[in-house]
Design an enzyme around this catalytic site. Structure first.
Site, PDB file in Angstrom:
ATOM      1  N   ASP A  46       5.935  -8.686  66.738  1.00  0.00           N
ATOM      2  CA  ASP A  46       6.260  -7.322  67.166  1.00  0.00           C
ATOM      3  C   ASP A  46       6.651  -6.422  66.005  1.00  0.00           C
ATOM      4  O   ASP A  46       7.299  -5.404  66.189  1.00  0.00           O
ATOM      5  CB  ASP A  46       7.396  -7.362  68.197  1.00  0.00           C
ATOM      6  CG  ASP A  46       8.668  -7.985  67.634  1.00  0.00           C
ATOM      7  OD1 ASP A  46       8.653  -8.479  66.480  1.00  0.00           O
ATOM      8  OD2 ASP A  46       9.684  -7.981  68.352  1.00  0.00           O
ATOM      9  N   CYS A  49       8.442  -9.924  62.627  1.00  0.00           N
ATOM     10  CA  CYS A  49       8.187 -11.356  62.443  1.00  0.00           C
ATOM     11  C   CYS A  49       8.852 -11.941  61.204  1.00  0.00           C
ATOM     12  O   CYS A  49       9.362 -13.056  61.259  1.00  0.00           O
ATOM     13  CB  CYS A  49       6.693 -11.667  62.476  1.00  0.00           C
ATOM     14  SG  CYS A  49       5.730 -10.934  61.148  1.00  0.00           S
ATOM     15  N   HIS A 155       1.075 -11.896  59.603  1.00  0.00           N
ATOM     16  CA  HIS A 155       2.185 -12.473  60.352  1.00  0.00           C
ATOM     17  C   HIS A 155       2.953 -13.521  59.544  1.00  0.00           C
ATOM     18  O   HIS A 155       2.362 -14.254  58.760  1.00  0.00           O
ATOM     19  CB  HIS A 155       1.632 -13.131  61.626  1.00  0.00           C
ATOM     20  CG  HIS A 155       2.665 -13.547  62.612  1.00  0.00           C
ATOM     21  ND1 HIS A 155       3.434 -12.655  63.323  1.00  0.00           N
ATOM     22  CD2 HIS A 155       3.070 -14.777  63.003  1.00  0.00           C
ATOM     23  CE1 HIS A 155       4.254 -13.317  64.128  1.00  0.00           C
ATOM     24  NE2 HIS A 155       4.054 -14.610  63.940  1.00  0.00           N
TER      25      HIS A 155
END
Length: 180
Positions: A46, A49, A155
């Site tokens: 979101d 991370c 990510h």
């Protein structure tokens, strides 16, 4: 296995990769995690991370990500001279940006985290030319090593040895200590 770490240079995030590049990067990262018998504790993607993964490593839960972000921002504010040269914008603008919930962390925030908590941070990456990055704190306060995976520009996750002892630190053999 022996892996040479690269010298850590704090930097902000780069371009988001194409879908093909991202797929190849993810496969490369997955292969490296398997090779070193590491498993990811996947955290929510979101925009928080990096802070969730750091929270998972430091507090055994990703839920303290807001507190971790506050601690890192505090470190960045109180040690401006240490980080100012690594951001390509006005420093106050950078601080305002990375202070926001959902704003991505970068290599500058990772260095600030290492310095704030006094821990070494080990980042297994998906970069073609760099298997992992070792981030040294200015002053080491703990022997704990924070373990993260970084799917480049996409990510961060928290990582652990696959041996079932989730909080045990793996052993990586390096010849030299890298200082940032």
């Amino acid at each position: 296995l022996h892996v040479e770490p690269c010298h850590h240079v704090p930097k902000i995030n780069g371009e988001i990769p194409s879908l093909d590049e991202a797929s190849m990067d993810h496969e490369r990262l997955s292969d490296r995690l398997r090779l070193y018998e590491l498993t990811e504790n996947k955290v929510k993607g979101d925009g928080n991370c990096q802070f969730r993964a750091l929270s998972d490593q430091l507090y055994q839960t990703p839920d303290h990500h807001e507190f971790v972000r506050e601690q890192i921002i505090s470190q960045l504010k109180s040690n401006r001279e240490a980080y100012d040269g690594y951001v390509p914008m006005a420093y106050d603008e950078y601080l305002e940006k990375v202070s926001r919930n959902g704003e991505w962390g970068d290599h500058v925030t990772l260095q600030a985290a290492a310095d704030k908590y006094g821990v070494k941070i080990f980042v297994m990456t998906s970069f073609k030319d760099t298997c992992y990055i070792e981030i040294q704190p200015k002053v080491q306060k703990s022997n704990k090593v924070v373990l993260l995976s970084f799917w480049a520009e996409v990510h961060y996750n928290s990582i652990f040895p696959q041996n079932g002892r989730k909080r045990m630190q793996p052993t990586f053999h390096t010849d030299t200590a890298i200082s940032a």
